[in-house]
Design an enzyme around this catalytic site. Structure first.
Site, PDB file in Angstrom:
ATOM      1  CD  GLN A  67    -113.696  66.124  26.473  1.00 19.48           C
ATOM      2  OE1 GLN A  67    -112.589  66.489  26.839  1.00 19.48           O
ATOM      3  NE2 GLN A  67    -113.857  65.249  25.491  1.00 19.48           N
ATOM      4  CE  LYS A 103    -108.932  65.606  26.240  1.00 20.98           C
ATOM      5  NZ  LYS A 103    -110.056  66.366  25.668  1.00 20.98           N
ATOM      6  CG  ASP A 120    -108.895  71.312  22.662  1.00 21.50           C
ATOM      7  OD1 ASP A 120    -108.118  70.334  22.667  1.00 21.50           O
ATOM      8  OD2 ASP A 120    -110.003  71.314  23.239  1.00 21.50           O
TER       9      ASP A 120
END
Ligand code: NAP
Length: 267
Positions: A92, A48, A115
């Site tokens: 995460q 990422k 997200d």
């Protein structure tokens, strides 16, 4: 046959995203909070950060030990929510078992929830978004097509089904309580199969497929040799099957960068 590989598609899209970022009045800034010491998460986070670098965005990693208290993590999220220099925040997964994933997802400001996990977010979750963007590029004619989604998780199966419905597919969601007979029936009639169950090589030659079908393999599993493989065995008799590795993982990362740029544009 796909018109281009997923790697080629991602490279092409990144070129365009770089141009978009260069035209913005400020550099998009993603904060990644990681509170685990999982090597798999380390690899995803590195990916990422690399993606952000490649399009000219900024990524900050907030690395916390797995012993981090829930309140401390929620406090960090609150800090980044307030920080006007931050456009997107992701936490995460997996989180340590003493931290509530639900609380963490609700703590991220929906405007920065790139997200797409918060119930009030306007961002489409990255894996479904990445898949639909790719299928659109490949000219998949969503309207009225039979789509089967295997798996009903909050981050893949359910949002995937919802997104395909919004594209006017006829969507069937299958899960661990679906009988093998019913799975075989729905799979045989599917124009699109998205498999996200985390079972190595689950889709194989024991099922019948439409030769015109598209299989999108979300699964990430390790085979006996420790190599990354999907939920489908390679080379099934269909028109298009996404590979693992080099498939949906790349599309998911691309969608995250796109969401970050959307967030940065509305700063
Ligand atoms: P998850 O939360 O573990 O959910 C798995 C789903 O699969 C559940 O809904 C479960 O049904 C269903 N399932 C399990 N065994 C099944 C079977 N034999 N037949 C039919 N359904 C079955 O998984 P997830 O987070 O969605 O992830 C799924 C896979 O995708 C994993 O391999 C994960 O690593 C991978 N993944 C990849 C990406 C990417 O970017 N490439 C992103 C996210 C996830 P029940 O609900 O009935 O238990």
């Amino acid at each position: 046959m796909p018109s281009m590989t997923i790697k080629e598609f991602v490279a092409k899209e990144k070129e365009q995203l770089s141009a978009e970022v260069a035209a913005l009045p400020h550099i998009p800034h993603l904060v990644i909070i990681q509170a685990n010491d999982s090597p798999a998460s380390d690899a995803y986070v590195r990916g990422k950060i690399k993606d952000c670098d490649e399009v000219g965005a900024r990524a900050t990693l907030c690395l916390l030990p797995p012993t981090t208290e829930e309140d401390y993590l929620l406090g960090k999220i609150a800090e980044y929510n307030e920080d006007e220099d931050v456009d997107g925040i992701i936490v995460q997964l997996p989180l340590p078992s003493h931290i509530s994933e639900a609380k963490v997802k609700l703590a991220v400001d929906p405007k920065k929830d790139v997200d797409g996990f918060h119930p009030l977010t306007s961002f489409v979750p990255c894996t479904p978004k990445g898949i639909v963007d790719y299928l659109t590029e490949e000219g998949f004619p969503f309207v009225g097509k039979n789509a089967v989604v295997l798996g009903r998780s909050e981050i893949v199966g359910k949002p995937m089904a919802k997104l395909l419905l919004s594209k006017h597919c006829n969507v069937t969601v299958l899960h661990s309580r679906t009988t093998e007979e019913d799975k075989a029936f729905y799979i045989a009639h599917a124009d699109l199969i998205v498999v996200a169950i985390g079972r190595l090589g689950f889709l194989d030659a024991r099922f019948k497929y439409k030769p015109s079908a598209v299989i999108v393999d979300v699964g990430i599993n390790r085979n006996e040799e420790g190599k990354l493989r999907g939920d489908a065995v390679a080379g099934l008799p269909v028109a298009l099957q996404t590979p693992v590795p080099g498939g949906v993982g790349l599309l998911t990362r691309l969608a995250l960068v796109k969401n970050l740029i959307i967030a940065a544009k509305s700063r």
